[in-house]
Motif scaffolding. Structure first.
Motif, PDB file in Angstrom:
ATOM      1  N   MET A   1      -7.221  11.717  -0.759  1.00 19.87           N
ATOM      2  CA  MET A   1      -5.376  11.915  -0.356  1.00 19.87           C
ATOM      3  C   MET A   1      -5.364  13.047  -1.460  1.00 19.87           C
ATOM      4  O   MET A   1      -5.379  12.807  -2.707  1.00 19.87           O
ATOM      5  CB  MET A   1      -4.910  11.133  -0.874  1.00 19.87           C
ATOM      6  N   PRO A   2      -3.997  13.420  -1.470  1.00 13.55           N
ATOM      7  CA  PRO A   2      -3.580  14.789  -1.712  1.00 13.55           C
ATOM      8  C   PRO A   2      -3.064  14.735  -2.814  1.00 13.55           C
ATOM      9  O   PRO A   2      -2.543  13.746  -3.280  1.00 13.55           O
ATOM     10  CB  PRO A   2      -2.549  15.435  -0.769  1.00 13.55           C
ATOM     11  N   ALA A   3      -2.996  15.118  -3.738  1.00 14.72           N
ATOM     12  CA  ALA A   3      -2.816  15.389  -5.546  1.00 14.72           C
ATOM     13  C   ALA A   3      -1.242  14.843  -5.592  1.00 14.72           C
ATOM     14  O   ALA A   3      -0.178  14.661  -6.145  1.00 14.72           O
ATOM     15  CB  ALA A   3      -2.793  16.697  -6.289  1.00 14.72           C
ATOM     16  N   ASP A   4       0.267  15.546  -3.814  1.00 10.86           N
ATOM     17  CA  ASP A   4       1.468  15.331  -4.603  1.00 10.86           C
ATOM     18  C   ASP A   4       1.168  14.388  -3.286  1.00 10.86           C
ATOM     19  O   ASP A   4       2.287  14.600  -2.975  1.00 10.86           O
ATOM     20  CB  ASP A   4       1.766  16.642  -4.109  1.00 10.86           C
ATOM     21  N   SER A   5       1.221  13.408  -2.998  1.00 13.19           N
ATOM     22  CA  SER A   5       0.990  12.329  -1.718  1.00 13.19           C
ATOM     23  C   SER A   5       1.760  11.522  -2.141  1.00 13.19           C
ATOM     24  O   SER A   5       2.680  10.466  -1.424  1.00 13.19           O
ATOM     25  CB  SER A   5      -0.661  11.736  -1.425  1.00 13.19           C
ATOM     26  N   TYR A   6       2.117  11.451  -3.960  1.00 11.89           N
ATOM     27  CA  TYR A   6       3.532  10.369  -4.120  1.00 11.89           C
ATOM     28  C   TYR A   6       4.470  10.802  -4.148  1.00 11.89           C
ATOM     29  O   TYR A   6       5.228   9.882  -3.768  1.00 11.89           O
ATOM     30  CB  TYR A   6       2.747  10.320  -6.049  1.00 11.89           C
ATOM     31  N   GLN A   7       4.523  12.354  -3.664  1.00 14.56           N
ATOM     32  CA  GLN A   7       5.915  12.858  -2.911  1.00 14.56           C
ATOM     33  C   GLN A   7       6.306  12.326  -1.965  1.00 14.56           C
ATOM     34  O   GLN A   7       7.214  11.484  -1.861  1.00 14.56           O
ATOM     35  CB  GLN A   7       6.268  14.256  -3.464  1.00 14.56           C
ATOM     36  N   THR A   8       5.369  12.193  -0.872  1.00 14.68           N
ATOM     37  CA  THR A   8       5.945  11.502   0.178  1.00 14.68           C
ATOM     38  C   THR A   8       5.570  10.063  -0.016  1.00 14.68           C
ATOM     39  O   THR A   8       6.953   9.799   1.173  1.00 14.68           O
ATOM     40  CB  THR A   8       5.151  11.648   0.882  1.00 14.68           C
ATOM     41  N   LEU A   9       4.887   9.223  -0.622  1.00 14.84           N
ATOM     42  CA  LEU A   9       5.531   7.671  -0.465  1.00 14.84           C
ATOM     43  C   LEU A   9       7.023   7.203  -1.226  1.00 14.84           C
ATOM     44  O   LEU A   9       7.383   6.547  -0.453  1.00 14.84           O
ATOM     45  CB  LEU A   9       4.201   7.324  -1.605  1.00 14.84           C
ATOM     46  N   ASN A  10       7.074   8.407  -2.103  1.00 17.13           N
ATOM     47  CA  ASN A  10       8.521   8.119  -3.353  1.00 17.13           C
ATOM     48  C   ASN A  10       9.445   8.629  -1.727  1.00 17.13           C
ATOM     49  O   ASN A  10      10.555   7.351  -1.596  1.00 17.13           O
ATOM     50  CB  ASN A  10       8.533   9.302  -4.085  1.00 17.13           C
ATOM     51  N   LYS A  11       9.380   9.490  -0.996  1.00 18.76           N
ATOM     52  CA  LYS A  11      10.474   9.641  -0.621  1.00 18.76           C
ATOM     53  C   LYS A  11      10.431   8.797   1.029  1.00 18.76           C
ATOM     54  O   LYS A  11      11.860   8.064   1.366  1.00 18.76           O
ATOM     55  CB  LYS A  11      10.028  10.708   0.330  1.00 18.76           C
ATOM     56  N   LEU A  12       8.828   7.919   1.472  1.00 18.33           N
ATOM     57  CA  LEU A  12       9.136   7.201   2.161  1.00 18.33           C
ATOM     58  C   LEU A  12      10.150   5.848   2.141  1.00 18.33           C
ATOM     59  O   LEU A  12      10.733   5.213   2.442  1.00 18.33           O
ATOM     60  CB  LEU A  12       7.747   7.114   2.701  1.00 18.33           C
ATOM     61  N   LEU A  13       9.514   5.553   0.742  1.00 15.19           N
ATOM     62  CA  LEU A  13      10.210   3.972  -0.109  1.00 15.19           C
ATOM     63  C   LEU A  13      11.646   4.247  -0.741  1.00 15.19           C
ATOM     64  O   LEU A  13      12.412   2.676   0.255  1.00 15.19           O
ATOM     65  CB  LEU A  13       9.821   4.207  -1.605  1.00 15.19           C
ATOM     66  N   LEU A  14      12.112   5.648  -1.011  1.00 16.75           N
ATOM     67  CA  LEU A  14      13.832   5.622  -1.402  1.00 16.75           C
ATOM     68  C   LEU A  14      14.807   5.632   0.411  1.00 16.75           C
ATOM     69  O   LEU A  14      15.502   5.455   0.207  1.00 16.75           O
ATOM     70  CB  LEU A  14      13.797   6.899  -1.954  1.00 16.75           C
ATOM     71  N   ASN A  15      14.575   6.721   1.257  1.00 14.92           N
ATOM     72  CA  ASN A  15      14.309   6.969   3.043  1.00 14.92           C
ATOM     73  C   ASN A  15      14.283   5.990   3.861  1.00 14.92           C
ATOM     74  O   ASN A  15      15.575   6.138   4.481  1.00 14.92           O
ATOM     75  CB  ASN A  15      14.531   8.520   3.336  1.00 14.92           C
ATOM     76  N   PHE A  16      13.831   5.109   3.335  1.00 17.01           N
ATOM     77  CA  PHE A  16      13.238   4.817   4.790  1.00 17.01           C
ATOM     78  C   PHE A  16      12.785   2.449   4.502  1.00 17.01           C
ATOM     79  O   PHE A  16      14.034   1.604   5.288  1.00 17.01           O
ATOM     80  CB  PHE A  16      11.927   5.166   5.996  1.00 17.01           C
ATOM     81  N   PHE A  17      12.140   2.817   3.651  1.00 15.13           N
ATOM     82  CA  PHE A  17      12.121   1.468   3.090  1.00 15.13           C
ATOM     83  C   PHE A  17      13.157   0.379   2.782  1.00 15.13           C
ATOM     84  O   PHE A  17      12.824  -0.358   3.105  1.00 15.13           O
ATOM     85  CB  PHE A  17      10.463   1.000   2.321  1.00 15.13           C
ATOM     86  N   MET A  18      13.540   1.109   1.716  1.00 12.05           N
ATOM     87  CA  MET A  18      14.588   0.041   1.128  1.00 12.05           C
ATOM     88  C   MET A  18      15.365  -0.484   2.175  1.00 12.05           C
ATOM     89  O   MET A  18      15.930  -0.685   1.691  1.00 12.05           O
ATOM     90  CB  MET A  18      14.104   0.728  -0.635  1.00 12.05           C
ATOM     91  N   PRO A  19      16.074   0.878   2.260  1.00 10.55           N
ATOM     92  CA  PRO A  19      17.371   0.464   3.438  1.00 10.55           C
ATOM     93  C   PRO A  19      16.914  -0.125   4.403  1.00 10.55           C
ATOM     94  O   PRO A  19      17.951  -0.904   4.973  1.00 10.55           O
ATOM     95  CB  PRO A  19      17.637   2.064   3.686  1.00 10.55           C
ATOM     96  N   ALA A  20      15.989   0.075   4.624  1.00  9.78           N
ATOM     97  CA  ALA A  20      15.062  -1.162   6.211  1.00  9.78           C
ATOM     98  C   ALA A  20      15.353  -2.326   5.264  1.00  9.78           C
ATOM     99  O   ALA A  20      16.335  -3.905   5.808  1.00  9.78           O
ATOM    100  CB  ALA A  20      14.356  -0.609   6.657  1.00  9.78           C
ATOM    101  N   LEU A  21      15.634  -2.744   4.011  1.00  6.19           N
ATOM    102  CA  LEU A  21      14.659  -3.825   3.757  1.00  6.19           C
ATOM    103  C   LEU A  21      16.017  -4.361   3.848  1.00  6.19           C
ATOM    104  O   LEU A  21      16.640  -5.914   3.861  1.00  6.19           O
ATOM    105  CB  LEU A  21      14.251  -4.018   2.612  1.00  6.19           C
ATOM    106  N   ILE A  22      17.278  -3.396   3.196  1.00  8.92           N
ATOM    107  CA  ILE A  22      18.699  -4.148   2.678  1.00  8.92           C
ATOM    108  C   ILE A  22      19.252  -4.447   3.706  1.00  8.92           C
ATOM    109  O   ILE A  22      19.555  -5.401   4.550  1.00  8.92           O
ATOM    110  CB  ILE A  22      19.341  -3.043   1.994  1.00  8.92           C
ATOM    111  N   LEU A  23      19.226  -4.402   4.824  1.00  7.85           N
ATOM    112  CA  LEU A  23      19.790  -3.410   6.357  1.00  7.85           C
ATOM    113  C   LEU A  23      19.257  -4.795   6.793  1.00  7.85           C
ATOM    114  O   LEU A  23      20.234  -6.410   8.258  1.00  7.85           O
ATOM    115  CB  LEU A  23      20.183  -2.460   6.841  1.00  7.85           C
ATOM    116  N   TRP A  24      18.135  -5.202   7.256  1.00  3.45           N
ATOM    117  CA  TRP A  24      17.072  -6.600   7.546  1.00  3.45           C
ATOM    118  C   TRP A  24      18.353  -7.962   6.345  1.00  3.45           C
ATOM    119  O   TRP A  24      18.299  -8.943   7.636  1.00  3.45           O
ATOM    120  CB  TRP A  24      16.442  -6.418   7.509  1.00  3.45           C
ATOM    121  N   GLN A  25      18.346  -7.954   5.538  1.00  6.41           N
ATOM    122  CA  GLN A  25      17.925  -8.946   4.968  1.00  6.41           C
ATOM    123  C   GLN A  25      19.927  -9.232   4.866  1.00  6.41           C
ATOM    124  O   GLN A  25      20.766 -10.270   4.802  1.00  6.41           O
ATOM    125  CB  GLN A  25      17.540  -8.674   3.195  1.00  6.41           C
TER     126      GLN A  25
END
Length: 134
Positions: A1-25
């Motif tokens: 994995m690239p050294a900066d892959s955490y940035q992509t994961l953070n963006k996914l978490l903040l911009n997709f997964f957290m809002p999706a979980l909140i809207l779903w619940q």
């Protein structure tokens, strides 16, 4: 994995997964009086932190910016990243719904209203209510 892959994961978490979980619940939530106290807890904690850190700041002659930082960091909690899994583990799906309400109607709302107001008030050399409202 690239050294900066955490940035992509953070963006996914903040911009997709957290809002999706909140809207779903939130869509499955049946609002009841039992949710009022957990929401109010965040507001009570912020009010207590506000009073406490103003008194501590005056007593210790802290700079205005330090008092503001203490009020914001001590008064606004985040139930999202660690809180959601813990609430769900301890209380099931209903616990997750309570955590989401605490986060959205409590901490998030406080952060974007009172948190911004405190930061604006204490960072200004000549604070005014009109200046913050604009």
């Amino acid at each position: 994995m690239p050294a900066d892959s955490y940035q992509t994961l953070n963006k996914l978490l903040l911009n997709f997964f957290m809002p999706a979980l909140i809207l779903w619940q939130i869509t499955a939530l049946q609002f009841d009086n039992k949710f009022i106290f957990p929401i109010l807890v965040a507001w009570i904690i912020f009010a207590a932190a506000f009073v406490f850190f103003i008194l501590v700041g005056k007593w210790n002659n802290f700079p205005r910016t330090s008092v503001a930082a203490l009020i914001i960091t001590g008064g606004i909690s985040s139930t999202s990243f660690l809180g959601f899994p813990i609430f769900e583990m301890l209380y099931g799906r209903e616990g997750l719904q309570i955590a989401i309400l605490m986060s959205q109607a409590g901490s998030f709302l406080i952060g974007i209203t009172l948190g911004v107001a405190v930061a604006s008030w204490y960072s200004s050399t000549a604070p005014s209510v009109k200046g913050i409202a604009i």
